[in-house]
Motif scaffolding. Sequence first.
Motif, PDB file in Angstrom:
ATOM      1  N   TRP A  61       0.815  -1.090  -0.219  1.00 32.53           N
ATOM      2  CA  TRP A  61       0.132   0.081  -0.054  1.00 32.53           C
ATOM      3  C   TRP A  61       0.755   1.179   0.106  1.00 32.53           C
ATOM      4  O   TRP A  61       0.687   1.866  -0.706  1.00 32.53           O
ATOM      5  N   ASN A  62       1.699   1.680   0.976  1.00 33.03           N
ATOM      6  CA  ASN A  62       2.295   2.384   0.859  1.00 33.03           C
ATOM      7  C   ASN A  62       4.207   2.189   1.928  1.00 33.03           C
ATOM      8  O   ASN A  62       3.730   1.958   3.202  1.00 33.03           O
ATOM      9  N   TYR A 102       3.693   3.555   5.490  1.00 33.48           N
ATOM     10  CA  TYR A 102       3.060   2.963   6.325  1.00 33.48           C
ATOM     11  C   TYR A 102       3.127   1.995   7.050  1.00 33.48           C
ATOM     12  O   TYR A 102       3.601   1.074   7.701  1.00 33.48           O
ATOM     13  N   TYR A 103       4.616   0.968   5.378  1.00 28.47           N
ATOM     14  CA  TYR A 103       4.972  -0.405   6.813  1.00 28.47           C
ATOM     15  C   TYR A 103       6.316  -0.605   7.026  1.00 28.47           C
ATOM     16  O   TYR A 103       6.110  -1.333   8.199  1.00 28.47           O
ATOM     17  N   GLN A 112      14.623  -0.215   2.900  1.00 21.27           N
ATOM     18  CA  GLN A 112      13.034   0.846   2.172  1.00 21.27           C
ATOM     19  C   GLN A 112      14.205   2.117   2.633  1.00 21.27           C
ATOM     20  O   GLN A 112      13.328   2.914   1.579  1.00 21.27           O
ATOM     21  N   SER A 140       3.373  12.915   6.402  1.00 21.63           N
ATOM     22  CA  SER A 140       2.144  12.633   5.635  1.00 21.63           C
ATOM     23  C   SER A 140       1.894  13.080   4.691  1.00 21.63           C
ATOM     24  O   SER A 140       2.817  14.241   4.028  1.00 21.63           O
ATOM     25  N   ARG A 141       1.114  13.179   3.906  1.00 22.13           N
ATOM     26  CA  ARG A 141       0.863  13.665   2.335  1.00 22.13           C
ATOM     27  C   ARG A 141       0.626  15.048   2.406  1.00 22.13           C
ATOM     28  O   ARG A 141       0.613  16.240   1.417  1.00 22.13           O
ATOM     29  N   ILE A 192      -5.416   3.562   9.240  1.00 24.70           N
ATOM     30  CA  ILE A 192      -4.554   2.664   8.397  1.00 24.70           C
ATOM     31  C   ILE A 192      -4.683   1.266   9.025  1.00 24.70           C
ATOM     32  O   ILE A 192      -4.651   0.448   8.497  1.00 24.70           O
TER      33      ILE A 192
END
Length: 236
Positions: free
Chosen positions: A23-24, A27-28, A104, A120-121, A140
Amino acid sequence: MEYVEPIRNRADVVSVAEYLGRWNPVYYLLFEFGIHTGLRVSDLRRLTFGDIIEEFKSGARRWRKEIWILEQKTRKKGKARTITNRKRIIRIKGTELEYVIKSQLSPISQWDLSEPLFPSRRLGENGETRALGRIRIWEILRMAAEACGIEERVGTHTMRKTFGYHFYRKTRDIAVLQKIFGHSTPEITLRYIGITQDDHAAAYQTVTYRTKKAFPVRAKDTGVFQKPLLTSQKQA
């Protein structure tokens, strides 16, 4: 406040991590940090790239071996609120989290050390990068859990509780876990990580001192117990 639970099944933990990874990546990484450090969401949100990357005067950089963090906890007594701070050192070098970070975030040179580790976006009022909000993190985790078919009640404390639950199941060291979480009693820690009576019962099955061959065997003719013969006795 809604009561939430740890993710007790290791396969479910992996499923959530993999789902978030697709997903993102932010978040991972957040989820991996949460389940490997046991930090509160409020402390995770305060992490910056400078907390995991060290920069020298020459401009050279390297991954930090440890994270030094001042944990904050808000205590409420009546209408008054007090914030208590507690220093904590989290080892990264040689852990599974080290692999996750490097996979990552490499190359190391691309990051602004002052920016939040979990951005955050949505930008701040002055156009600055800000950390993921607590509500967004809750959304999330809930969406990931639902997508993976997890039945436990999941929320922002789930990552911290998941760390505690699996740490305890593997080590049975409640004293160390109590110290990590800063709880006043072991009972509070056990209740917090969701240890049930079934978990306590299963603990007895882990205690073993010998192989089955070392136990006394029942003599067929007399109906009483006798010790197994040693190899030297059998040959005699």
